[in-house]
Design an enzyme around this catalytic site. Structure first.
Site, PDB file in Angstrom:
ATOM      1  N   TYR A 193       0.847  -1.208   0.000  1.00  0.00           N
ATOM      2  CA  TYR A 193       0.000   0.000   0.000  1.00  0.00           C
ATOM      3  C   TYR A 193       0.879   1.254   0.000  1.00  0.00           C
ATOM      4  O   TYR A 193       0.681   2.176   0.793  1.00  0.00           O
ATOM      5  CB  TYR A 193      -0.927   0.027   1.226  1.00  0.00           C
ATOM      6  CG  TYR A 193      -1.760  -1.209   1.382  1.00  0.00           C
ATOM      7  CD1 TYR A 193      -2.696  -1.578   0.400  1.00  0.00           C
ATOM      8  CD2 TYR A 193      -1.611  -2.046   2.490  1.00  0.00           C
ATOM      9  CE1 TYR A 193      -3.458  -2.734   0.536  1.00  0.00           C
ATOM     10  CE2 TYR A 193      -2.360  -3.188   2.627  1.00  0.00           C
ATOM     11  CZ  TYR A 193      -3.280  -3.524   1.662  1.00  0.00           C
ATOM     12  OH  TYR A 193      -4.016  -4.664   1.802  1.00  0.00           O
TER      13      TYR A 193
ATOM     14  N   ASP B  86      23.476  -1.499  23.361  1.00  0.00           N
ATOM     15  CA  ASP B  86      23.173  -0.372  24.251  1.00  0.00           C
ATOM     16  C   ASP B  86      24.233  -0.241  25.352  1.00  0.00           C
ATOM     17  O   ASP B  86      24.670   0.869  25.681  1.00  0.00           O
ATOM     18  CB  ASP B  86      21.762  -0.508  24.849  1.00  0.00           C
ATOM     19  CG  ASP B  86      21.405  -1.940  25.223  1.00  0.00           C
ATOM     20  OD1 ASP B  86      21.884  -2.872  24.573  1.00  0.00           O
ATOM     21  OD2 ASP B  86      20.656  -2.130  26.194  1.00  0.00           O
TER      22      ASP B  86
END
Ligand code: GGG
Length: 352
Positions: free
Chosen positions: A143, A220
Site C-alpha cells: 500500500y 546499548d
C-alpha cells in the site's frame, strides 16, 4: 617506478574540499618514497544526480574495477533523500567490490582533548560488517504511499558473512598486538535469530584465537561503555547498523569527527578497496574553507597501508600527529581558526 592508479570521487559538500587536500599530501609522500600515484577523477554525486538522475553512471563499477584503490570524499545533499545518495553511490561500491570490512580507528592524538573529561588513552578500532546485515536492502512497501502503507525491512545475516568479519577482527587484534581483546556487539536478547547466529559465529571463531581475550556487549551497553571506559577497548566488531552508530560515538570521543578516518576493505584483495573520512558532506560548513582535512589525510594513510606502502603511511600519520601535538594550526572543530588549506600546509611542512 611503481605506479598506483587511484580512483578519486570527491562527491558532495565538503568532499570537494577535503579530497584535494588529501591528494596534496599523498602526492608529496609518494614523491618522497619513490612511487607514483595516478589519480583518475570521477565527478559523481549530487551534481551528477541533478543532471542525469543517478548518482553515478551505469558503468561506474566497470570504470572503478581496474583501479588499485578508491579515494572518496562524502556523499549527501540536502535536496536529495539520504537513501537515494547512499544507495546510489556508497553502498553499491561497497557491495560490488565485496568491501566487507569497514575499519574505523578511534585514536586520541596527544594534544587533542577528548570531550570525555580525564580520558587520555583512547586507541581502538571499530570493525563494521559492510556488505549485509541491516543494510542489505531486502524488503518492500505494501500500500505504498497510501494512508495504511506498510514497510518491511529485513536484515540479512549469513554464517559466511558473520564469520569472515569476526575473523578479520581477531586477525586485526593479533596484528595490532596491543590489548589483544575483541569485543562483539550483539543484541541477541531481543533479536532472537540474527544476533543468535552472530553470537554463535563469534564464539566459534574466538575458539580459534585462544590468545585473544573476548567480551560480548549488548549494543546499548557498548554505547554506554564507549563513554565510560573507552580505554578498555582494542578491536570492536559488530553489524553494519550497530557499528555505523557506534563509530560516530568513537569518532567524537577522539575530539572531532574531523579526525575520524575509515577504510572499506576487500581483505582478499580481489577488488579495489575504498578509503573515506567518516564524516559526511556537512552542508552547514561546505564552501567556507574550514572543514578539517585530517580525517581525509588519515584515510589516505590507511590507503597507503593497504597498498603496502607502510613507511609512507606511518610518515603521514606522524606528520598529522606532530601538527596536532603542536596545537597551533587547527580548524574550528578543534577550537582553532585555521583554514582547511592551512592545516594541510602544516602537514606538508612536517613531511618536509
Ligand atoms: N565520507 C562518508 C560519507 O559520505 N558518509 C555518508 C553516509 O551517510 N555514510 C553512511 C555509511 O557510511 O554507511
Amino acid at each position: 617506478m611503481k605506479t598506483f592508479t587511484i580512483a578519486v570521487i570527491p562527491g558532495d559538500g565538503v568532499g570537494g574540499e577535503v579530497i584535494p587536500q588529501g591528494k596534496r599530501v599523498l602526492e608529496r609522500v609518494a614523491q618522497k618514497h619513490g612511487f607514483n600515484l595516478a589519480f583518475q577523477d570521477f565527478d559523481w554525486g549530487a551534481a551528477h544526480f541533478f543532471r542525469w538522475g543517478r548518482m553515478m553512471p551505469a558503468g561506474a563499477i566497470d570504470l572503478l574495477q581496474p583501479c588499485d584503490a578508491i579515494f572518496l570524499g562524502a556523499v549527501g545533499h540536502p535536496e536529495i533523500p539520504d537513501h537515494t545518495t547512499l544507495n546510489g553511490l556508497l553502498l553499491p561500491i561497497r557491495r560490488a567490490f565485496d568491501q566487507y570490512a569497514n575499519v574505523r580507528p578511534a585514536y586520541l592524538f596527544p594534544g587533542v582533548d577528548s570531550p570525555l573529561a580525564g580520558k587520555k588513552d583512547i586507541d581502538f578500532v571499530v570493525v563494521r560488517e559492510n556488505t549485509e546485515g541491516e543494510y542489505a536492502q531486502v524488503g518492500g512497501f505494501v500500500y505504498h504511499l497510501q494512508p495504511e502503507e506498510v514497510a518491511v525491512q529485513a536484515s540479512v545475516f549469513t554464517r559466511r558473512g558473520v564469520e569472515r568479519i569476526v575473523r578479520f577482527a581477531f586477525e586485526l587484534a593479533v596484528k595490532r598486538n596491543k590489548k589483544k581483546r575483541v569485543t562483539s556487539i550483539t543484541k541477541s536478547n531481543a533479536q532472537g535469530y540474527s544476533m543468535v547466529l552472530w553470537d554463535r559465529a563469534f564464539q566459534d571463531v574466538a575458539a580459534q584465537f585462544p590468545d585473544i581475550e573476548t567480551e560480548s556487549l549488548l549494543v546499548d551497553a557498548a554505547a554506554m561503555n564507549f563513554i565510560r571506559r573507552p580505554e578498555s577497548f582494542d578491536v570492536v566488531v559488530g553489524s553494519n547498523l550497530f557499528c555505523d552508530i557506534l563509530s560516530d560515538i568513537s569518532a567524537i570521543i577522539i575530539g572531532s569527527m574531523g579526525l575520524a578516518a575509515s577504510a572499506n576493505l576487500d581483505p582478499l584483495r580481489r577488488f579495489p578497496s575504498m578509503f573515506e573520512p567518516v564524516h559526511g558532506s556537512a552542508p552547514d560548513i561546505a564552501g567556507k574553507g574550514v572543514v578539517n582535512p585530517l580525517a581525509t589525510i588519515l584515510s589516505g594513510a590507511m590507503m597507503l597501508d593497504h597498498l603496502q606502502m607502510a613507511d609512507a603511511a606511518r610518515e603521514v600519520e606522524s606528520a598529522v600527529g606532530a601538527v596536532l601535538a603542536e596545537g597551533k594550526v587547527r580548524t574550528p572543530d578543534l577550537g582553532g581558526s585555521s583554514s582547511t588549506a592551512e592545516v594541510t600546509d602544516a602537514v606538508l611542512e612536517k613531511l618536509g
